[in-house]
Design an enzyme around this catalytic site. Structure first.
Site, mmCIF file in Angstrom:
data_model
loop_
_atom_site.group_PDB
_atom_site.id
_atom_site.type_symbol
_atom_site.label_atom_id
_atom_site.label_comp_id
_atom_site.label_asym_id
_atom_site.label_seq_id
_atom_site.Cartn_x
_atom_site.Cartn_y
_atom_site.Cartn_z
ATOM 1 N N LYS A 134 -19.868 14.904 4.731
ATOM 2 C CA LYS A 134 -19.759 13.628 4.016
ATOM 3 C C LYS A 134 -18.947 13.862 2.749
ATOM 4 O O LYS A 134 -19.357 14.614 1.864
ATOM 5 C CB LYS A 134 -21.146 13.086 3.673
ATOM 6 C CG LYS A 134 -21.127 11.744 2.949
ATOM 7 C CD LYS A 134 -22.544 11.260 2.690
ATOM 8 C CE LYS A 134 -22.558 9.929 1.973
ATOM 9 N NZ LYS A 134 -23.938 9.460 1.718
ATOM 10 N N LYS B 246 -17.979 11.611 7.749
ATOM 11 C CA LYS B 246 -17.884 10.344 7.011
ATOM 12 C C LYS B 246 -16.976 10.538 5.806
ATOM 13 O O LYS B 246 -17.198 11.490 5.054
ATOM 14 C CB LYS B 246 -19.274 9.909 6.561
ATOM 15 C CG LYS B 246 -19.315 8.598 5.791
ATOM 16 C CD LYS B 246 -20.729 8.265 5.352
ATOM 17 C CE LYS B 246 -20.755 6.946 4.585
ATOM 18 N NZ LYS B 246 -22.099 6.622 4.076
#
Length: 323
Positions: free
Chosen positions: A196, A249
């Protein structure tokens, strides 16, 4: 023309039927997951201004959206909580009567075949907006693990199929796995936000989840956008700790990471087409600069082609209907 090549790629592009016959990458509704923002109340539907068509909803309204997604054959739903009260430790995250826990119970009762995933993080629940406990202005990694595991356990007890820690604390997958196993939830899957990035594409989400930090930012625990090898180390660490699937992400700007994670691990890989990606497509379409439906589908197909097994996207229901 004797030297003209015998191979003519255009032969298999002449018609839609031929193109479909030889298509290498396929996108199906079951590969899409719809994120939703749920909060307490009744008949509540509050628009998120920076994300056209996206709302914060009460549990009853969330169920309507989930039913529409299920009818379109969407594979799953990802729940984010927006609590009424916040404190320094984010204690609402493990409230058994919290909006997420209520939503899980309703979904598993009314739409039992829809995969229910819950986001496990503290940023929506803390009054300071960071993803864990603050000590002298910094997030205390190890103290945060206990809180994350309590939230994950609460979600599992409510009936979640998958818990998805998105905090990027070191060691959180192992802590959550051991907590779930010790409490009789060894069958509950973990989907870790393994890679992330500290991305500028999250802006609209912070309005939707009401999770903007009051001071500082999250670069101290989310990944530097320039790093790829580190992403693989993060992924391998989460796999070693017991995650069942991993997430990259954002999706679009990090397709190289999606591809490498899939190729080098062989694990189930999710990619999150985040709020900024969604908002940019919607904004450009509203101005008539692009064809929304075509760009939406092309962006999702590109994420699949990179190697994602499933995609978290705010377009999930809309795209599934087209598919």
């Amino acid at each position: 023309m004797s030297s003209f090549p015998q191979y003519r790629p255009r032969r298999l592009r002449r018609t839609a039927a031929l193109r479909n016959l030889v298509r290498e990458t396929h996108l199906a509704p079951a590969q899409l997951v719809l994120p939703v923002f749920v909060r307490d109340g009744k008949k509540l539907r509050k628009a998120v201004e920076s994300m056209p068509g996206i709302n914060q909803t009460s549990v009853d309204e969330m169920l309507r959206d989930a039913e529409a997604a299920a009818k379109a054959k969407v594979g799953g739903i990802l729940l984010f909580g927006v609590p009424e009260t916040k404190d320094a430790t984010g204690s609402s995250a493990w409230d058994d009567n919290g909006a997420v826990q209520q939503a899980v119970r309703v979904l598993k009762k009314e739409i039992p075949d829809l995969v229910v995933i819950t986001d496990v993080c503290m940023c929506e629940y803390t009054d300071h907006g960071h993803c864990g406990v603050l000590r002298n202005g910094e997030v205390d990694n190890d103290a945060t693990l206990e809180l994350l595991s309590r939230a994950a356990l609460s979600h599992a007890a409510a009936g979640a199929d998958v818990v998805a820690p998105s905090d990027m604390m070191d060691g959180r997958v192992g802590k959550i796995r051991s907590t779930l196993d010790a409490n009789g939830f060894s069958d509950i899957s973990i989907l870790s936000y393994a890679a992330k990035y500290a991305s500028a594409y999250y802006g609209p989400f912070r309005e939707a989840a009401e999770s903007t930090p009051k001071s500082g930012d999250r670069r101290g625990y989310q990944m530097d956008p320039g790093n790829a090898e580190e992403a693989l180390r993060e992924v391998r660490a989460d796999i070693a700790e017991g995650t069942d699937a991993v997430m990259v992400k954002p999706a679009g700007p990090y397709l190289d990471i999606v591809a490498r994670v899939k190729q080098e691990t062989g694990y189930p890989v999710a990619a999150y087409q985040v709020s900024g990606e969604y908002a940019m497509i919607c904004a450009a379409a509203e101005r008539g600069w692009i064809e929304k439906d075509r760009v939406m589908m092309e962006s999702l197909l590109g994420i699949r082609r990179a190697g994602a097994d499933f995609i978290v996207t705010y377009f999930a229901t809309e795209a599934a209907r087209q598919l």
